[in-house]
Design an enzyme around this catalytic site. Structure first.
Site, PDB file in Angstrom:
ATOM      1  CD  GLU A  36      52.816  39.415  50.196  1.00 14.54           C
ATOM      2  OE1 GLU A  36      52.177  40.164  49.430  1.00 14.54           O
ATOM      3  OE2 GLU A  36      53.168  39.738  51.346  1.00 14.54           O
ATOM      4  NE  ARG A 262      43.004  42.851  40.873  1.00 10.17           N
ATOM      5  CZ  ARG A 262      44.075  42.311  41.466  1.00 10.17           C
ATOM      6  NH1 ARG A 262      45.207  42.290  40.947  1.00 10.17           N
ATOM      7  NH2 ARG A 262      44.028  41.784  42.629  1.00 10.17           N
ATOM      8  CE  LYS A 272      46.987  37.407  48.303  1.00 15.23           C
ATOM      9  NZ  LYS A 272      48.372  36.972  48.046  1.00 15.23           N
TER      10      LYS A 272
HETATM   11  P1  ATP Z   1      45.170  40.145  46.427  1.00 16.90           P
HETATM   12  O1  ATP Z   1      45.090  41.559  45.959  1.00 16.90           O
HETATM   13  O2  ATP Z   1      43.938  39.358  46.229  1.00 16.90           O
HETATM   14  O3  ATP Z   1      45.695  40.007  47.797  1.00 16.90           O
HETATM   15  P2  ATP Z   1      47.694  39.833  45.199  1.00 16.90           P
HETATM   16  O4  ATP Z   1      47.837  40.381  43.854  1.00 16.90           O
HETATM   17  O5  ATP Z   1      48.242  40.613  46.313  1.00 16.90           O
HETATM   18  O6  ATP Z   1      46.184  39.455  45.443  1.00 16.90           O
HETATM   19  P3  ATP Z   1      49.697  37.852  44.935  1.00 16.90           P
HETATM   20  O7  ATP Z   1      49.957  36.692  45.795  1.00 16.90           O
HETATM   21  O8  ATP Z   1      50.685  38.957  44.947  1.00 16.90           O
HETATM   22  O9  ATP Z   1      48.267  38.381  45.300  1.00 16.90           O
HETATM   23  O10 ATP Z   1      49.409  37.400  43.453  1.00 16.90           O
HETATM   24  C1  ATP Z   1      50.090  36.396  42.770  1.00 16.90           C
HETATM   25  C2  ATP Z   1      49.864  36.549  41.305  1.00 16.90           C
HETATM   26  O11 ATP Z   1      48.476  36.430  41.022  1.00 16.90           O
HETATM   27  C3  ATP Z   1      50.298  37.903  40.813  1.00 16.90           C
HETATM   28  O12 ATP Z   1      51.023  37.727  39.618  1.00 16.90           O
HETATM   29  C4  ATP Z   1      49.021  38.630  40.578  1.00 16.90           C
HETATM   30  O13 ATP Z   1      49.147  39.550  39.540  1.00 16.90           O
HETATM   31  C5  ATP Z   1      48.046  37.505  40.234  1.00 16.90           C
HETATM   32  N1  ATP Z   1      46.689  37.874  40.589  1.00 16.90           N
HETATM   33  C6  ATP Z   1      46.224  38.225  41.800  1.00 16.90           C
HETATM   34  N2  ATP Z   1      44.921  38.558  41.751  1.00 16.90           N
HETATM   35  C7  ATP Z   1      44.544  38.396  40.455  1.00 16.90           C
HETATM   36  C8  ATP Z   1      43.313  38.586  39.744  1.00 16.90           C
HETATM   37  N3  ATP Z   1      42.204  38.991  40.354  1.00 16.90           N
HETATM   38  N4  ATP Z   1      43.307  38.316  38.422  1.00 16.90           N
HETATM   39  C9  ATP Z   1      44.414  37.886  37.799  1.00 16.90           C
HETATM   40  N5  ATP Z   1      45.594  37.700  38.405  1.00 16.90           N
HETATM   41  C10 ATP Z   1      45.673  37.954  39.715  1.00 16.90           C
HETATM   42 MG    MG Z   2      50.375  41.171  46.204  1.00 11.51          MG
END
Ligand code: ATP
Ligand code: MG
Length: 556
Positions: A36, A262, A272
């Protein structure tokens, strides 16, 4: 570990191997990385990138980059650009398969209409609060709102009005009609469209309604022909909804959602939102602050893409959440840099030594290997002069017994050069040592111990005071001083920031071989750690080096 192939086995590979055996997906592997664009990528994303792009590479498939841009409030083109740049820097390629969920808004709208026509979606005028209450809880089944039995015609008309902007933000939503008694809360008539009277960074003012993530994601995967849709464990409970949508809409293909744990790292926060808070409150210098767990930050710090990839391979892919030690990441960085980084001597906190019996204006050129184990990297020239600098911590006035570095009336070997003997300590009024006076032994050059001389145990680094190059060295350390800054719910995580995570040394002096170093080049400063010329601020007028990692894991 090979440079290109992630050969570590994992359960996802087993699934793919089995699919390939049965000829599922016509033998293709298509994955995707779906960020995102609401922040910069962090090391957790790097894990997902290495996994998705790594699988595509190994199975000769392709990994799509798809921006999940369904929430115009938080998203920005700044993030869209940085994400692409970071993925490229990590060394991965989406081969023109760059997509945006917003490109599918028309199709997604049509799918929503189709669901309404199937009697599987309805416009609900309940407030957010009412919807929440009626949804029940884990122990209490949900209840229908009074709008659940609207006719297909009425729903079509209302959804059309939602699209045309005839309702205000929050006035109504479109919900899937699934099962209010389901033990899985995600199946209790989830919201699939909401009204947002805001412009979108790609579609402008075209839309007043935006699809929810859970609706957008499976359909985007399907539209792109993704075979294996890999996501983190918290989406396990969303999988029934993912499958329900594709089944009800009888889509031509049905990607398989697979969840993995994760990445969590100690001494770090990864969300983020929290990272944004550190940036906005100026607690770090930006998303690329070398202490940030962002790809930007790690790049600026001096981590190599290969070390990040090796780390991701090494920790593997599992189904069980755990916290990985930051030391494991630092170990991977150290290991990769130890192989590649040229060596140099830099005195970070200098104290001058005058070698009284050395000729005044003489400069002697000494030779040293650029890398001790890689002769092919060649040699470097190090000038030796009457005045040199040594590290303040390599001299002790009143040392313990087993101290082998310099002390009053003591001996030490200057690396690649001579043994010296300190016979005078000069202090300022405050008692601080400002200069040492020494003599050198001509016949000890290059490691030689002449007959009759006791072997000198301590070897220290040094730099010529007259030929050395002034530089600034930034000693970075962990951003937080506790392993889990979020563990204590009553204390703000920012309270746990490590005040000593950045120490700036402005009077460092480097050997002249570092004169023409370019930004981002990495080195081992002998005995001091691995360092990189700062990507932003290093120039030939002002040399700035960041400590990437110490030589040993000495975090206590
Ligand atoms: P955050 O919670 O840090 O804001 P998010 O999951 O909302 O992260 P996205 O931009 O939606 O961030 O994530 C993009 C991809 O990265 C998704 O497929 C998500 O599952 C993966 N991802 C995000 N954080 C992790 C993590 N800590 N370990 C592994 N994969 C991750
Ligand atoms: Mg997300």
């Amino acid at each position: 570990m090979s440079e290109e192939k992630n050969e570590v086995n994992n359960f996802i590979r087993n699934i793919i191997d089995a699919d390939l055996k049965t000829g599922k997906n016509k033998g293709q592997v298509v994955t995707r990385f779906p960020p995102e664009p609401n922040g910069y990528l962090h090391i957790g994303h790097a894990k997902s990138i290495c996994l998705n792009f790594g699988l595509a590479q190994d199975y000769k498939g392709v990994c799509h980059l798809r921006f999940d841009d369904t929430n115009p409030l938080a998203e920005d083109v700044e993030y869209v650009d940085s994400i692409q740049e970071d993925i490229k820097w990590l060394g991965f390629d989406w081969q023109n398969k760059l997509f945006y969920a917003s490109d599918y808004f028309d199709k997604l709208y049509d799918f929503a209409v189709q669901l309404i026509k199937l009697g599987k979606a309805y416009v609900d005028h309940s407030t957010v609060e009412e919807i929440r209450q009626l949804r029940g809880s884990l122990t209490k089944p949900g209840q229908a709102s009074s709008f659940r039995n609207r006719s297909v015609e009425e729903n079509l008309e209302l959804f059309d009005k939602m699209k045309k902007g005839e309702f205000k933000d929050g006035e109504c939503v479109l919900r899937a009609k699934i099962d209010l008694a389901s033990p899985n809360m995600n199946m209790r008539d989830p919201i699939i469209y909401r009204i947002r009277n805001v412009a979108h960074h790609r579609t402008g003012d075209k839309w007043q309604i935006y699809p929810m993530y859970d609706f957008t994601h499976p359909l985007s995967d399907m539209l792109e022909g993704i075979t294996h849709s890999i996501c983190t464990l918290e989406f396990e409970d969303h999988r029934p909804l993912y499958d329900w949508l594709l089944d009800e809409l009888e889509t031509p293909c049905h990607p398989q959602q697979i969840e993995f744990a994760r990445l969590n790292l100690d001494y770090t926060v990864m969300s983020k939102r929290k990272l944004l808070e550190l940036v906005e409150k100026n607690l770090v210098s930006g998303w690329d602050d070398p202490r940030m767990p962002t790809v930007r930050g790690m790049r600026r710090r001096g981590y190599t893409p290969q070390s990040i990839k090796n780390f991701c391979d090494r920790i593997g892919v599992t189904k069980k959440n755990s916290i990985i030690s930051l030391s494991t990441l630092e170990h991977a960085v150290r290991e990769d840099l130890d192989e590649k980084a040229p060596r140099a001597m830099v005195v970070i906190d200098p104290i001058k030594v005058v070698i009284e019996n050395y000729p005044d204006n003489e400069t002697e050129i000494l030779n040293a290997s650029i890398h001790p184990k890689k002769a092919e990297m060649g040699k470097r020239e190090i000038p030796f002069t009457k005045e040199i600098y040594i590290e303040r911590s390599d001299f002790m006035e009143d040392p313990p017994k087993d101290y082998f570095r310099l002390k009053p009336e003591g001996f030490v070997r200057l690396r690649y050069a001579y043994v010296i003997h300190c016979h005078n300590v000069i202090k300022d009024e405050s008692g601080k040592v400002v200069e040492l006076r020494a003599n050198y032994f001509k016949d000890t050059k290059g490691g030689v111990t002449p007959e009759g001389m006791k072997k000198v145990k301590g070897i220290i680094h040094w730099v010529s005071a007259t030929k050395g190059i002034p530089c600034e060295v930034r000693l970075y350390d962990r951003l937080f001083k506790v392993p889990d800054p979020l563990a204590d719910k009553n204390t703000d995580f920012k309270e746990f920031l490590n005040e000593e995570s950045l120490v700036v040394m402005e009077e460092a002096v480097a050997e002249p071989s570092l004169e023409n170093v370019k930004a981002e080049e990495q080195f081992q400063f002998e005995r001091m750690g691995f360092f990189a010329a700062d990507r932003e601020e290093h120039s030939s007028d002002r040399r700035v080096f960041n400590r990437i990692v110490t030589l040993k894991d000495n975090w206590k």
